[in-house]
Design a protein around this motif. Structure first.
Motif, PDB file in Angstrom:
ATOM      1  N   ALA A  78     -26.326 -24.633 -36.121  1.00 33.61           N
ATOM      2  CA  ALA A  78     -27.579 -24.559 -35.341  1.00 33.61           C
ATOM      3  C   ALA A  78     -27.643 -25.691 -34.243  1.00 33.61           C
ATOM      4  O   ALA A  78     -27.342 -27.017 -34.976  1.00 33.61           O
ATOM      5  N   LEU A  79     -27.628 -25.355 -33.362  1.00 36.89           N
ATOM      6  CA  LEU A  79     -27.541 -26.623 -32.141  1.00 36.89           C
ATOM      7  C   LEU A  79     -28.488 -26.267 -30.980  1.00 36.89           C
ATOM      8  O   LEU A  79     -28.483 -25.217 -30.290  1.00 36.89           O
ATOM      9  N   GLU A  80     -29.401 -27.117 -30.614  1.00 39.62           N
ATOM     10  CA  GLU A  80     -30.186 -27.397 -29.519  1.00 39.62           C
ATOM     11  C   GLU A  80     -29.610 -28.029 -28.337  1.00 39.62           C
ATOM     12  O   GLU A  80     -29.208 -28.852 -28.858  1.00 39.62           O
ATOM     13  N   MET A  90     -28.195 -33.123 -27.555  1.00 37.88           N
ATOM     14  CA  MET A  90     -28.023 -32.014 -28.450  1.00 37.88           C
ATOM     15  C   MET A  90     -28.515 -32.217 -29.616  1.00 37.88           C
ATOM     16  O   MET A  90     -28.545 -33.525 -30.238  1.00 37.88           O
ATOM     17  N   VAL A  91     -29.349 -31.692 -30.583  1.00 31.75           N
ATOM     18  CA  VAL A  91     -29.914 -31.705 -31.725  1.00 31.75           C
ATOM     19  C   VAL A  91     -29.557 -30.628 -32.632  1.00 31.75           C
ATOM     20  O   VAL A  91     -29.863 -29.192 -32.083  1.00 31.75           O
ATOM     21  N   GLY A  92     -29.357 -30.988 -33.975  1.00 32.64           N
ATOM     22  CA  GLY A  92     -28.906 -29.808 -34.754  1.00 32.64           C
ATOM     23  C   GLY A  92     -28.417 -30.434 -36.087  1.00 32.64           C
ATOM     24  O   GLY A  92     -28.270 -31.291 -36.424  1.00 32.64           O
ATOM     25  N   THR A  93     -27.892 -29.230 -36.841  1.00 29.47           N
ATOM     26  CA  THR A  93     -27.136 -29.430 -38.029  1.00 29.47           C
ATOM     27  C   THR A  93     -25.542 -29.532 -37.995  1.00 29.47           C
ATOM     28  O   THR A  93     -25.017 -28.935 -37.195  1.00 29.47           O
ATOM     29  N   GLN A  94     -25.135 -30.175 -38.715  1.00 30.16           N
ATOM     30  CA  GLN A  94     -23.597 -30.715 -38.766  1.00 30.16           C
ATOM     31  C   GLN A  94     -23.242 -30.500 -40.132  1.00 30.16           C
ATOM     32  O   GLN A  94     -23.936 -31.516 -40.774  1.00 30.16           O
TER      33      GLN A  94
END
Length: 144
Positions: A78-80, A90-94
């Motif tokens: 998931a990447l905004e 960029m904000v999200g899960t890694q």
């Protein structure tokens, strides 16, 4: 929608695709040990803060991925992306799948919340300048 607005929207979508592509390349370069490409994607002024709070420069980060941690896979489910002129956030899960190169031989998955900043640098190239990871729980050790 005017043709000028349509052109601006198209240019922004193209830039967004380009930046998402660069992030995909960064993840792939880490997993495939393509250190030459990874250095190209990271700003010389990189500040990379890990889940434990320690911060690396580009040089110390490269030492980390070459000598300390064997990162086998980097996933970004998931990447905004938010573009503001010559800056992109960029904000999200890694999710990293990795093991220490020395010591504990177990492979672990670590899920983190990430915020990173890409900057268009003086030469016109986009590079990751800031990276901050917050762990979402502890590592999950995988069966070997």
């Amino acid at each position: 929608m005017t043709s000028e607005t349509s052109n601006m929207t198209s240019a922004l979508m193209t830039l967004r695709d380009h930046l998402i592509g660069l992030e995909r390349e960064r993840c792939e370069a880490i997993a495939t040990k393509n250190h030459t490409r990874l250095v190209e994607l990271l700003s010389p002024d990189l500040q990379h803060t890990h889940t434990r709070g320690n911060t690396d420069t580009r040089d110390s980060y490269m030492t980390y991925v070459q000598e300390v941690l064997d990162i086998q896979k980097v996933e970004r489910p998931a990447l905004e992306l938010h573009v503001h002129g010559g800056t992109a956030v960029m904000v999200g899960t890694q999710i990293n799948t990795a093991r220490l190169r020395q010591g504990d031989p177990r492979t672990a998955r670590v899920e983190s919340k990430i915020i990173q900043v890409w900057v268009r640098e003086r030469d016109g190239e986009w590079r990751m300048r800031y990276f901050q990871a917050t762990a979402l729980g502890g590592p999950v050790f995988l069966e070997e």
